[in-house]
Write a protein that holds these residues in place. Structure first.
Motif, mmCIF file in Angstrom:
data_model
loop_
_atom_site.group_PDB
_atom_site.id
_atom_site.type_symbol
_atom_site.label_atom_id
_atom_site.label_comp_id
_atom_site.label_asym_id
_atom_site.label_seq_id
_atom_site.Cartn_x
_atom_site.Cartn_y
_atom_site.Cartn_z
ATOM 1 N N ASP A 1 7.572 -1.729 5.588
ATOM 2 C CA ASP A 1 7.671 -1.184 4.905
ATOM 3 C C ASP A 1 6.325 -0.454 4.532
ATOM 4 N N LEU A 2 5.533 -1.329 4.680
ATOM 5 C CA LEU A 2 4.122 -0.573 4.358
ATOM 6 C C LEU A 2 3.602 -0.052 5.866
ATOM 7 N N GLY B 1 -2.641 3.651 6.411
ATOM 8 C CA GLY B 1 -4.086 2.561 6.537
ATOM 9 C C GLY B 1 -3.055 1.203 7.004
ATOM 10 N N TYR B 2 -1.977 0.753 6.830
ATOM 11 C CA TYR B 2 -1.212 -0.208 7.013
ATOM 12 C C TYR B 2 -0.853 -0.573 8.347
ATOM 13 N N THR B 3 -1.363 -1.364 9.347
ATOM 14 C CA THR B 3 -1.193 -1.252 10.882
ATOM 15 C C THR B 3 -0.474 -2.481 10.770
ATOM 16 N N ALA C 1 -2.155 -5.782 10.347
ATOM 17 C CA ALA C 1 -2.620 -6.491 8.692
ATOM 18 C C ALA C 1 -1.206 -6.388 8.682
ATOM 19 N N VAL C 2 -0.276 -6.205 8.736
ATOM 20 C CA VAL C 2 0.965 -6.664 8.132
ATOM 21 C C VAL C 2 1.697 -7.633 8.253
ATOM 22 N N GLU C 3 0.909 -8.028 9.252
ATOM 23 C CA GLU C 3 1.776 -9.466 9.902
ATOM 24 C C GLU C 3 0.874 -10.760 9.284
ATOM 25 N N ARG C 4 -0.998 -10.193 9.045
ATOM 26 C CA ARG C 4 -1.674 -11.342 8.602
ATOM 27 C C ARG C 4 -0.847 -11.536 6.894
ATOM 28 N N PHE D 1 1.658 -14.039 3.047
ATOM 29 C CA PHE D 1 1.430 -14.315 1.769
ATOM 30 C C PHE D 1 2.516 -13.554 0.718
ATOM 31 N N VAL D 2 3.357 -13.135 1.833
ATOM 32 C CA VAL D 2 3.557 -11.884 0.722
ATOM 33 C C VAL D 2 5.216 -11.286 1.192
#
Length: 135
Positions: free
Chosen positions: A8-9, A14-16, A19-22, A26-27
């Motif tokens: 959902d990010l 700005g979220y790609t 980026a979500v995979e990285r 951690f999240v």
């Protein structure tokens, strides 16, 4: 934007997908606001919580907590050697949420699952399974 899954990010500017995979390791999306448990957080998360702290610095804290968990936030902050937490209200030494990972193998069949469990501290309630994700 309501966030229920890390994907959902992507609805936030700005979220790609990259980026979500990285962030994925951690999240985790929880049903409510919670503090970061410095006894279980990876070095990358700890370095993000402390001003001018590198991942290398945080690795030292992670190594020390393997000998003994931090009893309280004060004990943790004493280990920061003069560096300050960005937000002292965002950390704790305990958790109410846990990930339980299971792997079941029977002959050729495999099942990997991850459950998000909530344990209400101080309420004497049995833990509650909030979600299960199977791979």
């Amino acid at each position: 934007v309501e966030i229920r899954r890390i994907e959902d990010l992507l609805a936030i500017r700005g979220y790609t997908p990259e980026a979500v995979e990285r962030l994925r390791e951690f999240v985790i999306v929880l049903p409510g606001e919670t503090k970061v448990n410095v006894n279980t957080a990876p070095a990358e998360v700890i370095s993000a919580l402390v001003e001018r702290y590198t991942v290398s610095d945080a690795l030292g804290l992670v190594a020390r907590r393997k000998q003994a968990s931090y009893r309280d936030v004060t004990q943790f902050t004493e280990q920061l050697r003069g560096n300050q937490l960005i937000d002292t209200e965002s950390v704790d030494v305990k958790s109410e949420y846990f990930l339980v990972q299971s792997k079941i193998r029977l002959d050729r069949a495999n099942l990997d699952a991850e459950a998000l469990v909530e344990r209400r501290l101080g309420q004497g309630l049995a833990p509650t399974v909030l979600s299960i994700r199977q791979n």
